[in-house]
Design a protein around this motif. Structure first.
Motif, mmCIF file in Angstrom:
data_model
loop_
_atom_site.group_PDB
_atom_site.id
_atom_site.type_symbol
_atom_site.label_atom_id
_atom_site.label_comp_id
_atom_site.label_asym_id
_atom_site.label_seq_id
_atom_site.Cartn_x
_atom_site.Cartn_y
_atom_site.Cartn_z
ATOM 1 N N GLU A 91 1.005 -1.322 -0.071
ATOM 2 C CA GLU A 91 0.065 -0.051 0.053
ATOM 3 C C GLU A 91 0.847 1.180 -0.161
ATOM 4 O O GLU A 91 0.353 2.230 -0.452
ATOM 5 N N ASP A 92 2.075 1.115 0.364
ATOM 6 C CA ASP A 92 3.046 2.324 0.215
ATOM 7 C C ASP A 92 3.698 2.316 -1.246
ATOM 8 O O ASP A 92 4.625 3.407 -1.333
ATOM 9 N N ILE A 93 3.313 1.710 -2.066
ATOM 10 C CA ILE A 93 3.920 1.609 -3.328
ATOM 11 C C ILE A 93 2.925 1.956 -4.337
ATOM 12 O O ILE A 93 1.859 1.416 -4.232
ATOM 13 N N PHE A 94 3.160 2.782 -5.368
ATOM 14 C CA PHE A 94 2.196 3.346 -6.514
ATOM 15 C C PHE A 94 2.662 3.326 -7.916
ATOM 16 O O PHE A 94 3.727 3.778 -8.062
ATOM 17 N N PHE A 95 1.990 2.652 -8.644
ATOM 18 C CA PHE A 95 2.510 2.372 -10.057
ATOM 19 C C PHE A 95 1.639 3.346 -10.973
ATOM 20 O O PHE A 95 0.555 3.583 -10.850
ATOM 21 N N LEU A 96 2.488 4.148 -11.940
ATOM 22 C CA LEU A 96 1.830 4.962 -12.788
ATOM 23 C C LEU A 96 2.321 4.359 -14.193
ATOM 24 O O LEU A 96 3.467 4.636 -14.565
#
Length: 608
Positions: free
Chosen positions: A439-444
């Motif tokens: 939940e602390d990693i976000f992918f764009l």
């Protein structure tokens, strides 16, 4: 996963060659799919509803026997010209129908409601497995299980509806057999013997002559119909790109090819079905003659009333319908078994417990994921999904909070594959990926996903709800340079087809808004600013860097270099180089030259 999926597909292929409606394999597949509902958390509801349906069937069968008896009674009364006997029988029939008709209607209502409840539960079970651990991505990447969407949406519906239907007609046939056999036996022992031999021969012919071909053709019809529908969906989803290319002729050829397979397979199917229909029609129509032929001497000699013969003919038809269950329902049984085969193949993949099937991991080692304080790669070796080619060999690095890693290299060297490995989507290789909680990693991605829903749902995606106020959401839109969007589209609760309404650049800026809503520790960008101008790109990168976010980017523009602390250059063949961003220089590639030219044109004094 590829190894497991391949083994699954192989097993499914073998089963299709040997399945028949009464085969042990078909029964085992049915039990594997059905058992969790009947023995799991819904077992009380399931068995209660089944008991109610059986009670209704018993009542319906009893009323059918009573009506058959009264039919014979009315016929005998007419033949004997006995008015009192006739009208008494009519009154009894009407009394029976007053109870039989509502029970008949309620029985079918409960049957369909039961199937619908089972479908809801089973669909939820498959969706849980399909979405758990991103199995939907693995299935799409491997391609071994075709059209999982159709299997979940249509094959489950067919499975639950047909399962209840066949279970109840089987139980009903047993009741009908017991109820009417005693009637038939009391009238003619010979008729019972002829019936048994006739039904047995019909069942054997149906199974061994029409069995395997219809199963296989029905399976391939389901698959090819799904492929044809998918080609039409692709045309709709990529309409703009195809229109720019004016590629409708090639698309038509592709769609014609898919439909041609549908048409050819269905032509073969209806030919087989024609032969089955001829057999079924002859099998059923002969029953109109057999009882009369066998009982003719007794009726003509006066030893038996005409009504008694009519009663025997009705009982004969009822018992034959019970024992000839497979012959009468062979077409739908064939489609049902084909659907079970497809559903079982999907369940083997999406519902399997990985701990119970370690064979794939033994044959091909996988990249391991471990929770840690920072994002770190430990001796990471990455291959393409089928281990055909090594992309990266023994890469080791650690990113501290606030670091920025720019990944660059020639096309096809493995940049996006490395991001997939970090995100846990690709595991073909060795080594360990240490990462904070997901939940602390976000992918764009380069092409953002635009959900069907409100503008609010686009901003907070992938969360379903958010504690942020409307004012804060509007501020976030302003921070990604889309302050006017809410007013333009009708507010945060406006619903549109966002993928069509917004340009790719607007979609990428909106995706950056999701990062600001989420506030993750690590953001991974796969050319996520490719459609943006330099000003917007620089502003968004600075916004992320100012918050202390750790960045991992794939980019080809020299302008983004200053927003990173390290550069990982992939050289191909597994080789790589790690540089400090402050000392790294982009080579004279076309994209780098274009960036330099853009900077010079925006600063005319540099031209001197």
């Amino acid at each position: 996963m590829p190894t497991t999926a391949t083994a699954t597909a192989s097993a499914a292929s073998k089963s299709r060659r040997r399945l028949s409606p009464l085969s042990l394999d078909a029964w085992k597949q049915f039990v594997r799919v059905a058992k969790p509902y009947w023995l799991g958390d819904q077992k009380k509801v399931a068995w209660t509803l089944l008991a109610l349906l059986i009670a209704l069937m018993l009542a319906e069968t009893q009323f059918a026997v009573m009506l058959n008896n009264q039919s014979g009674e009315m016929t005998s009364a007419l033949a004997g010209k006995d008015a009192d006997r006739f009208w008494k029988s009519v009154r009894v029939c009407l009394g029976i129908l007053a109870f039989a008709v509502p029970i008949y209607a309620f029985y079918y209502y409960m049957r369909d409601a039961f199937a619908n409840k089972w479908r809801r539960w089973l669909t939820g079970r498959f969706l849980d497995g399909y979405l758990r651990d991103r199995k939907y991505y693995e299935l799409g990447a491997s391609g071994e299980i075709d059209n999982p969407d159709q299997r979940i949406s249509e094959d489950i519906n067919t499975f639950t509806g047909r399962s209840i239907h066949f279970l109840l007609i089987f139980l009903g046939s047993v009741m009908q057999l017991v109820a009417f056999s005693s009637v038939l036996w009391s009238i003619s022992h010979l008729l019972v013997g002829v019936l048994a031999v006739y039904a047995l021969l019909g069942t054997v012919v149906a199974l061994y002559v029409f069995g395997a071909p219809l199963i296989q053709l029905n399976f391939w019809q389901l698959r090819r119909e799904a492929d044809f529908r998918f080609s039409l969906m692709r045309l709709r989803e990529n309409a703009e790109s195809i229109a720019f290319y004016r590629g409708q002729a090639q698309e038509r050829a592709l769609i014609d090819g898919k439909f041609g397979k549908v048409f050819t397979n269905f032509a073969r199917l209806i030919k087989k079905q024609r032969a089955l229909n001829l057999f079924q029609r002859a099998f059923n129509q002969l029953t109109l003659v057999l009882p009369g032929v066998i009982l003719a001497d007794a009726v003509l000699s006066g030893q038996m009333e005409v009504g008694r013969a009519v009663q025997a003919a009705g009982a004969f038809a009822a018992v034959l319908g019970a024992v000839a269950l497979i012959v009468d329902n062979f077409e739908s049984l064939s489609r049902f078994v084909a659907g079970i085969d497809r559903l079982q193949a999907l369940s083997t993949v999406v519902l399997a417990d990985p701990a119970l099937n370690p064979a794939a991991d033994v044959k091909h080692p996988q990249i391991q994921s471990q929770l840690g304080q920072h994002l770190a790669l430990e001796a990471l070796t990455l291959y393409t999904p089928q281990f055909e080619r090594m992309l990266i060999k023994e890469l080791t690095l650690t990113l501290k909070p606030g670091d920025g890693l720019l990944i660059t290299g020639d096309s096809g060297c493995g940049k996006s594959s490395l991001l997939r490995a970090i995100a846990g989507l690709w595991r073909t290789g060795t080594g360990v990926v240490h990462h904070p909680p997901l939940e602390d990693i976000f992918f764009l991605p380069q092409q953002p996903y635009m959900q069907v829903g409100t503008l609010r749902s686009q901003i907070i995606y992938p969360s379903a709800v958010s504690s942020l106020s409307d004012e804060r959401l509007l501020e976030i839109l302003a921070e990604v340079h889309m302050a006017e969007l809410a007013d333009r589209v009708g507010g945060l609760d406006a619903v549109h087809d966002w993928a069509k309404l917004l340009s790719v650049g607007e979609q990428q800026r909106l995706a950056f808004g999701r990062v600001l809503v989420r506030q993750p520790r690590i953001v991974i960008l796969d050319e996520a600013t490719r459609a943006l101008d330099s000003s917007n790109e620089s502003s968004l990168y600075e916004r992320l860097r100012s918050s202390g976010t750790t960045l991992i980017s794939i980019a080809h523009r020299a302008a983004v270099l200053r927003h990173h602390s390290h550069v990982l250059r992939l050289l191909g063949g597994g080789a790589w180089e790690l540089h400090a961003a402050s000392s790294y220089q982009f080579d004279g590639s076309l994209s780098g030259a274009a960036d330099k030219l853009s900077v010079m044109l925006s600063n005319p004094q540099n031209l001197s």
